[in-house]
Each structure stands twice: as structure tokens, then as C-alpha cells.
Design a protein around this motif. Sequence first.
Motif, short mmCIF file in Angstrom:
data_model
loop_
_atom_site.label_atom_id
_atom_site.label_comp_id
_atom_site.label_asym_id
_atom_site.label_seq_id
_atom_site.Cartn_x
_atom_site.Cartn_y
_atom_site.Cartn_z
N TYR A 21 0.84 -1.20 0.00
CA TYR A 21 0.00 0.00 0.00
C TYR A 21 0.88 1.25 0.00
N TYR A 22 1.84 1.32 0.91
CA TYR A 22 2.67 2.52 1.01
C TYR A 22 3.56 2.71 -0.23
N ARG A 23 3.93 1.64 -0.90
CA ARG A 23 4.72 1.76 -2.13
C ARG A 23 3.88 2.23 -3.31
N THR A 24 2.59 1.90 -3.33
CA THR A 24 1.78 2.17 -4.53
C THR A 24 0.77 3.30 -4.39
N ALA A 25 0.58 3.84 -3.19
CA ALA A 25 -0.48 4.84 -2.99
C ALA A 25 -0.28 6.09 -3.84
N SER A 27 0.48 9.98 -5.12
CA SER A 27 0.06 11.29 -4.63
C SER A 27 -1.26 11.77 -5.21
N THR A 28 -1.85 11.00 -6.13
CA THR A 28 -3.13 11.41 -6.69
C THR A 28 -4.28 10.66 -6.01
N GLU A 29 -5.44 11.26 -6.04
CA GLU A 29 -6.61 10.60 -5.43
C GLU A 29 -6.88 9.25 -6.09
N LEU A 30 -6.74 9.19 -7.41
CA LEU A 30 -7.01 7.95 -8.12
C LEU A 30 -6.03 6.85 -7.71
N SER A 31 -4.75 7.17 -7.61
CA SER A 31 -3.78 6.15 -7.22
C SER A 31 -3.96 5.75 -5.76
N GLN A 32 -4.33 6.70 -4.91
CA GLN A 32 -4.58 6.39 -3.50
C GLN A 32 -5.82 5.52 -3.35
N GLN A 33 -6.85 5.81 -4.13
CA GLN A 33 -8.07 5.00 -4.09
C GLN A 33 -7.78 3.57 -4.57
N ALA A 34 -7.03 3.43 -5.66
CA ALA A 34 -6.70 2.10 -6.17
C ALA A 34 -5.86 1.33 -5.15
N ALA A 35 -4.90 1.99 -4.53
CA ALA A 35 -4.05 1.34 -3.53
C ALA A 35 -4.86 0.94 -2.31
N ALA A 36 -5.78 1.79 -1.88
CA ALA A 36 -6.62 1.48 -0.71
C ALA A 36 -7.55 0.31 -1.02
N THR A 37 -8.07 0.25 -2.23
CA THR A 37 -8.95 -0.86 -2.63
C THR A 37 -8.16 -2.17 -2.63
N GLU A 38 -6.98 -2.15 -3.21
CA GLU A 38 -6.14 -3.36 -3.23
C GLU A 38 -5.74 -3.77 -1.81
N ALA A 39 -5.41 -2.78 -0.98
CA ALA A 39 -5.01 -3.08 0.40
C ALA A 39 -6.19 -3.63 1.20
N TYR A 40 -7.37 -3.09 0.99
CA TYR A 40 -8.56 -3.60 1.68
C TYR A 40 -8.75 -5.09 1.37
N GLN A 41 -8.69 -5.42 0.08
CA GLN A 41 -8.88 -6.81 -0.34
C GLN A 41 -7.78 -7.71 0.21
N GLY A 42 -6.54 -7.24 0.13
CA GLY A 42 -5.42 -8.01 0.64
C GLY A 42 -5.48 -8.21 2.14
N MET A 43 -5.88 -7.18 2.85
CA MET A 43 -5.94 -7.29 4.31
C MET A 43 -7.08 -8.20 4.74
N MET A 44 -8.16 -8.22 3.99
CA MET A 44 -9.24 -9.16 4.30
C MET A 44 -8.72 -10.59 4.17
N ARG A 45 -7.95 -10.87 3.12
CA ARG A 45 -7.36 -12.21 2.95
C ARG A 45 -6.36 -12.50 4.06
N ALA A 46 -5.55 -11.52 4.41
CA ALA A 46 -4.54 -11.72 5.46
C ALA A 46 -5.18 -11.99 6.81
N SER A 47 -6.32 -11.37 7.07
CA SER A 47 -6.97 -11.54 8.37
C SER A 47 -7.47 -12.97 8.58
N VAL A 48 -7.71 -13.69 7.50
CA VAL A 48 -8.20 -15.07 7.61
C VAL A 48 -7.17 -15.96 8.29
N SER A 49 -5.89 -15.77 7.97
CA SER A 49 -4.85 -16.62 8.56
C SER A 49 -4.27 -16.04 9.84
N ALA A 50 -4.64 -14.82 10.17
CA ALA A 50 -4.10 -14.18 11.37
C ALA A 50 -4.82 -14.68 12.62
#
Length: 101
Positions: A21-25, A27-50
Motif C-alpha cells: 500500500y505505502y509503495r503504490t499509494a 500522490s493522486t486521489e485515483l492512485s490512492q483509491q486504487a491502492a486502498a482498494t487493493e489493500a482492503y482486499q489483501g488485508m481481508m485475505r490476510a486476516s483469515v490466517s491471522a
Amino acid sequence: MSLEPLLPAGCREALAVVDRYYRTAGSTELSQQAAATEAYQGMMRASVSAEGAVHTVAVALSQDFSHMRFILSGMVSGDYAAAQARTNRDAQTLRDLCGGS
């Protein structure tokens, strides 16, 4: 036998999501939104094994990323800077739980 320290369950995947997330966010709203969407999905998957506290923080981070993407998309009103600050705090909590990685 691995020389890597044994991390609590879910740490490796959750930390990878945060780092990506921090590497891809960007400085634009569009890139931040895309990074946040990807991070949301990834973190949901990560939470399953946590487990335990890592699971709790992973779920909180998934909510943080979701809230940021909704703010950026205009779906909800809110203070993006405050949402980002909360995400930064939760990401630091995850790093602390996972051995300062």
C-alpha cells in the motif's frame, strides 16, 4: 531449518499488504483509491490466517482501507487525513506486534 524469526500467524501476509500500500499509494486521489482498494482486499485475505491481536489489527486495517477508498470515491464524506492517520497508527501497531518489521 529457516533462519528467519518465527512471526505470529498472519504477520507476513499482513505486513506485505501494508508495505505494498505505502509503495503504490502515490500522490493522486485515483492512485490512492486504487491502492486502498487493493489493500482492503489483501488485508481481508490476510486476516483469515491471522490469530489473536494480529487478527484484530488486520481487521481494523481492512476497515481503515475501506473507509479511505469510500472517502476518495465520494461514497461517504469524511476527513481523509484523519482516516490516513488512523491507518498509519494501525499499521504501526501491526509492525510492533510482528516484531518491529
